[in-house]
Design a protein around this motif. Structure first.
Motif, short mmCIF file in Angstrom:
data_model
loop_
_atom_site.label_atom_id
_atom_site.label_comp_id
_atom_site.label_asym_id
_atom_site.label_seq_id
_atom_site.Cartn_x
_atom_site.Cartn_y
_atom_site.Cartn_z
N ALA A 1 0.84 -1.20 0.00
CA ALA A 1 0.00 0.00 0.00
C ALA A 1 0.88 1.25 0.00
O ALA A 1 0.57 2.23 -0.69
CB ALA A 1 -0.94 0.00 1.20
N LEU A 2 1.98 1.24 0.75
CA LEU A 2 2.91 2.38 0.73
C LEU A 2 3.56 2.54 -0.63
O LEU A 2 3.74 3.66 -1.11
CB LEU A 2 3.98 2.22 1.81
N ARG A 3 3.90 1.43 -1.28
CA ARG A 3 4.47 1.51 -2.62
C ARG A 3 3.45 2.09 -3.60
O ARG A 3 3.80 2.88 -4.49
CB ARG A 3 4.95 0.14 -3.09
N SER A 4 2.19 1.74 -3.44
CA SER A 4 1.14 2.30 -4.29
C SER A 4 0.98 3.80 -4.05
O SER A 4 0.79 4.57 -4.99
CB SER A 4 -0.20 1.59 -4.04
N LEU A 5 1.08 4.21 -2.79
CA LEU A 5 1.04 5.63 -2.45
C LEU A 5 2.21 6.37 -3.11
O LEU A 5 2.04 7.43 -3.70
CB LEU A 5 1.08 5.83 -0.93
N ALA A 6 3.39 5.79 -3.02
CA ALA A 6 4.58 6.40 -3.64
C ALA A 6 4.40 6.49 -5.15
O ALA A 6 4.75 7.52 -5.76
CB ALA A 6 5.83 5.60 -3.29
N ALA A 7 3.85 5.46 -5.78
CA ALA A 7 3.64 5.49 -7.23
C ALA A 7 2.61 6.56 -7.60
O ALA A 7 2.79 7.28 -8.58
CB ALA A 7 3.17 4.11 -7.71
N ALA A 8 1.55 6.68 -6.80
CA ALA A 8 0.54 7.71 -7.07
C ALA A 8 1.14 9.10 -6.90
O ALA A 8 0.84 10.02 -7.68
CB ALA A 8 -0.66 7.52 -6.15
N ALA A 9 2.00 9.29 -5.89
CA ALA A 9 2.64 10.59 -5.69
C ALA A 9 3.57 10.91 -6.86
O ALA A 9 3.61 12.06 -7.33
CB ALA A 9 3.41 10.60 -4.37
N THR A 10 4.29 9.93 -7.36
CA THR A 10 5.16 10.14 -8.52
C THR A 10 4.34 10.49 -9.75
O THR A 10 4.69 11.40 -10.52
CB THR A 10 6.01 8.88 -8.77
N GLU A 11 3.20 9.82 -9.93
CA GLU A 11 2.32 10.14 -11.05
C GLU A 11 1.76 11.56 -10.93
O GLU A 11 1.72 12.31 -11.90
CB GLU A 11 1.17 9.13 -11.11
N ALA A 12 1.35 11.94 -9.72
CA ALA A 12 0.82 13.29 -9.50
C ALA A 12 1.89 14.34 -9.79
O ALA A 12 1.60 15.38 -10.40
CB ALA A 12 0.32 13.44 -8.06
N ALA A 13 3.13 14.08 -9.40
CA ALA A 13 4.22 15.02 -9.69
C ALA A 13 4.43 15.15 -11.19
O ALA A 13 4.64 16.26 -11.70
CB ALA A 13 5.50 14.56 -8.99
N ALA A 14 4.36 14.05 -11.91
CA ALA A 14 4.53 14.09 -13.36
C ALA A 14 3.40 14.89 -14.02
O ALA A 14 3.63 15.65 -14.96
CB ALA A 14 4.58 12.67 -13.93
#
Length: 78
Positions: free
Chosen positions: A51-64
């Motif tokens: 779940a934390l990895r999914s959060l990190a991936a979503a944050a990276t996507e939001a930054a992009a």
């Protein structure tokens, strides 16, 4: 996820901190986002690393997406 709905604006000076709590009967990690007037803490217990990895991936996507908005938005002359 246990329920609580809140919102806070991430600002350029937002700080992030990870604090492990390994020595209790229920070990966990606290992930804090801190600003001048607010702190939001997410508590992650054993078994929630995906779940934390999914959060990190979503944050990276939001930054992009934000980066793309900056590139795609023409500047308006003052």
């Amino acid at each position: 996820m246990k329920s609580l709905t809140t919102s806070a604006h991430i600002e350029p000076d937002t700080r992030f901190r990870v604090s492990p709590f390994p020595d209790s009967a229920n070990p966990f990690v606290s992930l804090r986002a801190e600003g001048e007037f607010i702190a939001v803490a997410l508590i992650a217990s054993l078994g929630t690393s995906e779940a934390l990895r999914s959060l990190a991936a979503a944050a990276t996507e939001a930054a992009a997406v934000l980066d793309a908005m900056t590139v795609d938005t023409p500047e308006v002359p003052a």
